[in-house]
Scaffold this active site. Structure first.
Site, PDB file in Angstrom:
ATOM      1  N   THR A   1      13.583  40.667   6.901  1.00 14.80           N
ATOM      2  CA  THR A   1      14.950  39.921   7.257  1.00 14.80           C
ATOM      3  C   THR A   1      15.329  38.713   6.252  1.00 14.80           C
ATOM      4  O   THR A   1      14.719  38.501   5.229  1.00 14.80           O
ATOM      5  CB  THR A   1      14.153  38.940   8.627  1.00 14.80           C
ATOM      6  OG1 THR A   1      15.148  38.047   9.020  1.00 14.80           O
ATOM      7  CG2 THR A   1      12.870  38.026   7.835  1.00 14.80           C
TER       8      THR A   1
ATOM      9  N   THR B   1      16.770  39.658  12.323  1.00 10.65           N
ATOM     10  CA  THR B   1      15.946  40.496  11.545  1.00 10.65           C
ATOM     11  C   THR B   1      16.380  41.900  11.619  1.00 10.65           C
ATOM     12  O   THR B   1      17.219  42.251  12.452  1.00 10.65           O
ATOM     13  CB  THR B   1      14.586  40.310  11.932  1.00 10.65           C
ATOM     14  OG1 THR B   1      14.081  38.929  11.988  1.00 10.65           O
ATOM     15  CG2 THR B   1      13.566  41.183  10.958  1.00 10.65           C
TER      16      THR B   1
ATOM     17  N   ARG C   1       6.566  38.861   2.257  1.00  8.03           N
ATOM     18  CA  ARG C   1       7.049  37.747   2.804  1.00  8.03           C
ATOM     19  C   ARG C   1       7.379  36.659   1.893  1.00  8.03           C
ATOM     20  O   ARG C   1       6.768  36.666   0.811  1.00  8.03           O
ATOM     21  CB  ARG C   1       6.094  36.705   3.908  1.00  8.03           C
ATOM     22  CG  ARG C   1       6.536  35.813   4.706  1.00  8.03           C
ATOM     23  CD  ARG C   1       7.517  36.010   5.578  1.00  8.03           C
ATOM     24  NE  ARG C   1       7.644  34.869   6.652  1.00  8.03           N
ATOM     25  CZ  ARG C   1       8.707  34.657   7.488  1.00  8.03           C
ATOM     26  NH1 ARG C   1       9.818  35.548   7.041  1.00  8.03           N
ATOM     27  NH2 ARG C   1       8.816  33.890   8.360  1.00  8.03           N
TER      28      ARG C   1
ATOM     29  N   GLY D   1      14.263  39.982  16.215  1.00 12.28           N
ATOM     30  CA  GLY D   1      14.151  39.243  17.409  1.00 12.28           C
ATOM     31  C   GLY D   1      13.504  37.881  17.597  1.00 12.28           C
ATOM     32  O   GLY D   1      13.560  37.116  18.351  1.00 12.28           O
ATOM     33  N   GLY D   2      13.482  37.444  16.308  1.00 15.89           N
ATOM     34  CA  GLY D   2      12.691  36.066  16.023  1.00 15.89           C
ATOM     35  C   GLY D   2      11.506  36.197  17.098  1.00 15.89           C
ATOM     36  O   GLY D   2      10.444  37.084  17.016  1.00 15.89           O
TER      37      GLY D   2
ATOM     38  N   SER E   1       5.328  34.055  10.474  1.00 15.51           N
ATOM     39  CA  SER E   1       6.415  34.970  11.046  1.00 15.51           C
ATOM     40  C   SER E   1       5.801  35.539  12.378  1.00 15.51           C
ATOM     41  O   SER E   1       4.608  35.843  12.546  1.00 15.51           O
ATOM     42  CB  SER E   1       6.591  36.059  10.106  1.00 15.51           C
ATOM     43  OG  SER E   1       7.501  37.093  10.584  1.00 15.51           O
ATOM     44  N   SER E   2       7.002  36.316  13.142  1.00 19.03           N
ATOM     45  CA  SER E   2       6.631  36.808  14.226  1.00 19.03           C
ATOM     46  C   SER E   2       6.795  38.477  14.125  1.00 19.03           C
ATOM     47  O   SER E   2       6.628  38.964  14.930  1.00 19.03           O
ATOM     48  CB  SER E   2       7.440  36.314  15.392  1.00 19.03           C
ATOM     49  OG  SER E   2       7.167  35.356  15.668  1.00 19.03           O
TER      50      SER E   2
END
Length: 584
Positions: free
Chosen positions: A406, A388, A113, A480-481, A459-460
């Site tokens: 992403t 993403t 990340r 997809g956030g 983050s998701s």
């Protein structure tokens, strides 16, 4: 590298140029493994498979498998190829997560990340009047986090790879330098983003013809990107975080008022973490830990739903949708209250959040046939983009990789580094807006995810692997956030509870609830009028959306020894590519 393409009805030459390969994918009907992408039947293979949002990148990864590489080798090659062929989210200027399950041994989670630059502060998104500014938070040079992709891919390869590094990066270099044929989907995507990029000359030069959009069938060459990839090929992470590429990136930051320095780049490190583990109806769930919220929320929701007979209720029934929405509501509330970068939040109660007793307590608060009510004064969370990309890889030994990465928004910040040819993320937008900031739209200010120097933003992204009885069963993930976690969960429910094959699990309609705003969003034509009427009678607010996510799924049919691939056609250009012996 040889890039042979398998097809059931047409013979292709054993070696194809990048341009020729792109042309074969232009029409979107290439047959891979004997099944055309987009048909309801799943792609099948015995040896190995790569499923991604770019058919070209999938084929690059499958070629690595055919040349003797393992799942991590194929993942590295696929990820670098996506940086060329899928610029809306494929990247070397962003970051993400990789979950690896070896055929033998313990699974691992690779965290690459992005990080906040050292100069970041919790109040950095406020304007001169002390008011929160969306433009500073998401659309400025300050929104760029220190990229992690190159470091993360190299760390995974260094620990798990089997083929030479340069062999894995070279296909991306060739695709960038020689060019590939632009598909209809990519042409439309580039045309739509051109206006947003217009303030950045290097971006316009990279992705248009002097400001004129590319048309389908034309060649996209990215020579500056090829040079940057060549430096990575020759020098590994040092070819990105130091030297010419780093200097170009830091210069762009300085000219645009960004915060990233040469020291920030040199100091970046990817991290190996312990995956989140759970159990759902006897299936082992292996997913990403914080700073991803995905694995924690996924296990929590599955634990809640395990107490209901979803199979008997039926796919898409009002009863199931209500129960799923209530599980989602509670998990997303906990996401906001507790989750962030574990290196800055050492007290995250992961064991409690993912425990069966806690799920039972939450389940007891759910009323059948009656919606709960969300309150912004009690629970809040961050805003994330839907742009993403995810891909899944399984090799012949059944080593598996689930990788999601992403740039945040589609094409990230829209800023191409002049002379370096790659897009920069706007991932700093995933930090909370300001201390104490809360409103109905979801802007928040809880402490765990405020910006700080060196911190990774929440983050998701939820790359996930499922096992059964010690054997690989499923690899799944999606862009997809904030919808990512729920889409991943639904692909698992579709297979485990509703008996769908990989393609059916991907094609099935999706829904989403995230605590705030307090509503269920659902894909067009997913529900009957009667189901919608029932959900409304329960007290749910409803919102129709065009599409949710783009899951790329592989299911391992244990009894047959066959891999089954599901390619999501909600977004253009996806494809599965396979590794099989000729007799298969």
């Amino acid at each position: 590298m040889n890039l042979p393409l398998r097809a059931s009805s047409t013979a292709f030459p054993a070696r194809l140029s990048a341009r020729a390969m792109g042309a074969l994918f232009l029409g979107g009907g290439l047959l891979l493994g004997g099944v055309a992408a987009g048909e309801s039947a799943a792609v099948r293979a015995r040896q190995g498979m790569v499923v991604s949002q770019s058919a070209i990148a999938s084929e690059v990864g499958a070629a690595v498998l055919r040349e003797g590489g393992n799942a991590v080798d194929a993942a590295v090659a696929t990820a670098f190829a996506l940086a060329v062929t899928h610029p809306t989210a494929g990247n070397i200027g962003g970051g993400g997560f990789l979950v690896y399950r070896p055929a033998t041994g313990d699974p691992l989670a690779y965290d690459f990340r992005e990080k906040a630059p050292a100069a970041a502060t919790p109040e950095m998104w406020l304007d001169g009047n002390g008011e929160y500014s969306f433009e500073i938070h998401h659309l400025s040079h300050k929104a760029v986090g220190v990229p992690g992709t190159v470091a993360g891919l190299h760390l995974a390869w260094e620990q798990q790879g089997s083929l030479p590094w340069d062999q894995l990066v070279r296909p991306a270099v060739e695709l960038a330098r020689e060019g590939f044929v632009i598909s209809h989907g990519l042409a439309g995507s580039l045309a739509r983003v051109l206006d947003r990029m217009s303030q950045y000359p290097a971006s316009v030069a990279q992705f248009s013809k002097d400001g004129t959009p590319y048309a389908p069938g034309e060649i996209l060459r990215q020579t500056d990107l090829a040079d940057s990839l060549e430096r990575i090929l020759e020098n590994g992470p040092a070819g990105f975080y130091e030297g010419r590429t780093a200097e170009l990136l830091a210069a762009e930051m300085e000219s645009g008022g960004g915060l990233i320095t040469l020291e920030d780049l040199k100091d970046y490190r990817a991290v190996v973490r312990e995956p989140i583990r759970g159990d759902y109806r006897g299936f082992e769930i292996i997913s990403m830990p914080p700073p991803s919220s995905g694995g924690t929320a996924l296990v929590q929701m599955l634990n809640i739903l395990e107490g209901y007979d979803l199979t008997a209720n039926g796919f898409g029934s009002a009863a199931n949708v209500h129960l799923m929405a209530e599980a989602m509501r509670r998990a997303y509330a906990d996401r906001a209250l507790h989750l962030g970068d574990p290196d800055f939040n050492p007290g995250i109660p992961i064991d409690r959040l993912t425990s069966k007793p806690y799920a039972a307590d939450l389940r007891a608060t759910i009323e059948e046939g009656r919606a709960s009510v969300s309150s912004p004064t009690r629970f809040e969370w961050t805003d994330e983009s839907s742009e993403t990309t995810h891909f899944s890889v399984v090799d012949r030994d059944r080593n598996a990789v689930s990788l999601t990465y992403t740039l945040e928004f589609g094409y990230g910040s829209g800023i191409v580094v002049p002379g370096a040819g790659f897009l920069l993320n706007n991932e700093m937008g995933d930090f909370n807006g300001a201390p104490g900031l809360t409103d109905e739209r979801g802007l928040i200010g809880t402490d765990p995810n405020l910006a700080e120097g060196g911190k990774r933003m929440l983050s998701s992204m939820s790359p996930t692997i499922v096992a059964r009885d010690g054997e690989l069963f499923m690899v799944t993930g999606t862009p997809g956030g904030r919808t990512i976690i729920n889409t991943v969960m639904q692909t698992i429910l579709n297979v485990v509870d509703h008996g769908m094959n990989a393609q059916e699990a991907v094609d099935a309609g999706r829904m989403h609830h995230q605590w705030l705003p307090d509503r269920i969003s659902y894909e067009k034509q997913m529900f009957s009028p009667d189901t919608l009427s029932l959900l409304a009678s329960y007290g749910h607010a409803l919102r129709e959306v065009d599409a949710q996510g783009a899951a790329e799924v592989i299911v391992h049919l244990l009894d047959e020894g066959v891999l089954e691939g599901g390619v999501d056609q909600r977004r253009a250009d996806g494809g599965a590519a396979v590794h099989d012996d000729p007799q298969d």
